[in-house]
Design a protein around this motif. Structure first.
Motif, PDB file in Angstrom:
ATOM      1  N   PRO A   1      25.721 -70.845 -18.302  1.00 35.61           N
ATOM      2  CA  PRO A   1      27.012 -70.257 -18.697  1.00 35.61           C
ATOM      3  C   PRO A   1      27.794 -71.216 -19.597  1.00 35.61           C
ATOM      4  O   PRO A   1      28.806 -71.793 -19.201  1.00 35.61           O
ATOM      5  N   LEU A   2      27.309 -71.331 -20.829  1.00 35.35           N
ATOM      6  CA  LEU A   2      27.849 -72.329 -21.756  1.00 35.35           C
ATOM      7  C   LEU A   2      29.000 -71.762 -22.577  1.00 35.35           C
ATOM      8  O   LEU A   2      29.015 -70.574 -22.897  1.00 35.35           O
ATOM      9  N   ASN A   3      29.904 -72.644 -22.993  1.00 33.95           N
ATOM     10  CA  ASN A   3      30.904 -72.260 -23.990  1.00 33.95           C
ATOM     11  C   ASN A   3      30.226 -72.218 -25.370  1.00 33.95           C
ATOM     12  O   ASN A   3      29.018 -72.466 -25.503  1.00 33.95           O
ATOM     13  N   ALA A   4      31.015 -71.922 -26.412  1.00 32.91           N
ATOM     14  CA  ALA A   4      30.426 -71.635 -27.727  1.00 32.91           C
ATOM     15  C   ALA A   4      29.668 -72.822 -28.316  1.00 32.91           C
ATOM     16  O   ALA A   4      28.635 -72.639 -28.974  1.00 32.91           O
ATOM     17  N   ASP A   5      30.136 -74.047 -28.082  1.00 33.22           N
ATOM     18  CA  ASP A   5      29.428 -75.192 -28.675  1.00 33.22           C
ATOM     19  C   ASP A   5      28.605 -75.981 -27.656  1.00 33.22           C
ATOM     20  O   ASP A   5      28.228 -77.136 -27.905  1.00 33.22           O
ATOM     21  N   ALA A   6      28.310 -75.347 -26.527  1.00 32.57           N
ATOM     22  CA  ALA A   6      27.417 -75.920 -25.508  1.00 32.57           C
ATOM     23  C   ALA A   6      27.868 -77.303 -25.038  1.00 32.57           C
ATOM     24  O   ALA A   6      27.059 -78.188 -24.782  1.00 32.57           O
ATOM     25  N   THR A   7      29.200 -77.451 -24.904  1.00 30.90           N
ATOM     26  CA  THR A   7      29.727 -78.718 -24.393  1.00 30.90           C
ATOM     27  C   THR A   7      30.273 -78.597 -22.974  1.00 30.90           C
ATOM     28  O   THR A   7      30.477 -79.598 -22.300  1.00 30.90           O
ATOM     29  N   GLU A   8      30.541 -77.369 -22.545  1.00 28.28           N
ATOM     30  CA  GLU A   8      31.132 -77.159 -21.218  1.00 28.28           C
ATOM     31  C   GLU A   8      30.556 -75.890 -20.588  1.00 28.28           C
ATOM     32  O   GLU A   8      30.054 -75.012 -21.298  1.00 28.28           O
ATOM     33  N   LEU A   9      30.694 -75.823 -19.274  1.00 31.93           N
ATOM     34  CA  LEU A   9      30.330 -74.599 -18.571  1.00 31.93           C
ATOM     35  C   LEU A   9      31.544 -73.686 -18.476  1.00 31.93           C
ATOM     36  O   LEU A   9      32.668 -74.155 -18.254  1.00 31.93           O
ATOM     37  N   ALA A  10      31.288 -72.404 -18.614  1.00 34.11           N
ATOM     38  CA  ALA A  10      32.369 -71.421 -18.510  1.00 34.11           C
ATOM     39  C   ALA A  10      32.754 -71.159 -17.063  1.00 34.11           C
ATOM     40  O   ALA A  10      33.862 -70.701 -16.788  1.00 34.11           O
ATOM     41  N   VAL A  11      31.837 -71.408 -16.142  1.00 38.07           N
ATOM     42  CA  VAL A  11      32.120 -71.258 -14.707  1.00 38.07           C
ATOM     43  C   VAL A  11      31.505 -72.441 -13.966  1.00 38.07           C
ATOM     44  O   VAL A  11      30.580 -73.085 -14.467  1.00 38.07           O
ATOM     45  N   GLY A  12      31.994 -72.696 -12.774  1.00 38.18           N
ATOM     46  CA  GLY A  12      31.424 -73.789 -11.999  1.00 38.18           C
ATOM     47  C   GLY A  12      32.271 -74.110 -10.790  1.00 38.18           C
ATOM     48  O   GLY A  12      33.294 -73.463 -10.537  1.00 38.18           O
TER      49      GLY A  12
END
Ligand SMILES: NC(=O)c1ccc[n+]([C@@H]2O[C@H](COP(=O)([O-])OP(=O)(O)OC[C@H]3O[C@@H](n4cnc5c(N)ncnc54)[C@H](OP(=O)(O)O)[C@@H]3O)[C@@H](O)[C@H]2O)c1
Length: 161
Positions: free
Chosen positions: A44-55
């Protein structure tokens, strides 16, 4: 998408590998997934694959299980890069952590993962995806921002003492 429902209708295992933003729509287009084994490879990545959208208090896998009501969702294959998925070639078998609530479905996925050349490790129920998705983010960070490239995997070492 009609083709998703047709593919699911004759599948023993449904492999989910969609970008996170498209994942809910893809699942809903599959029709009734009751009883199906769904192997969730997504992160569940954000647009630039730096963070998770959920966790922390839930995971992508648990949301997938909610969207795919009645499916037997297993999390695996999210901790390796696509180039190494089908034929991992390393000095030792790379580890692949697997979690799921349904033991029989998890056994099927463990066999599939082992057949691909990974060392499968059952880490417990589906909520353990809360650990596997940040772990995948570490893989992405190493690959994209620390010079590892995509041809690497993680392995476990056990003491021989
Ligand atoms: N790439 C990796 O190394 C890797 C490794 C582990 C996990 N993952 C995870 O796997 C997922 C996919 O990553 P990717 O890099 O493979 O992305 P990708 O190259 O963008 O491929 C995404 C795929 O999803 C399909 N798709 C999109 N919307 C769909 C829908 N509604 N129904 C059916 N199929 C749909 C696309 O089909 P069309 O081309 O026909 O649109 C495409 O085949 C992500 O969640 C990612 O975090 C990726």
């Amino acid at each position: 998408m009609q083709c998703n429902a047709e593919a699911v209708a004759c599948a023993d295992v449904v492999v989910l590998c969609t970008p996170w933003a498209q994942t809910e729509a893809a699942i809903r287009s599959c029709g009734d997934l009751t009883g199906r084994i769904v192997l969730d490879c997504t992160n569940p990545l954000n647009a630039d694959a730096t963070e998770l959208a959920v966790g922390h208090t839930t995971s992508g896998a648990e949301l997938v299980a909610r969207w795919a009501a009645g499916a037997r969702v297993c999390k695996a294959m999210n901790q390796i890069g696509a180039p190494m998925m089908a034929h991992p070639v390393f000095d030792a078998d790379p580890v692949m952590f697997v979690c799921a609530d349904d033991p029989a479905a998890k056994d099927v996925v463990i066999q599939l993962v082992a057949g691909l050349g990974f060392d499968p490790v059952d880490i417990g129920d589906l909520s353990l995806a809360r650990l596997l998705e940040p772990f995948a983010l570490l893989w992405i960070h190493l690959a994209l921002r620390c010079g590892f490239g995509t041809d690497f995997g993680f392995a476990t070492l056990r003491s021989t003492r």
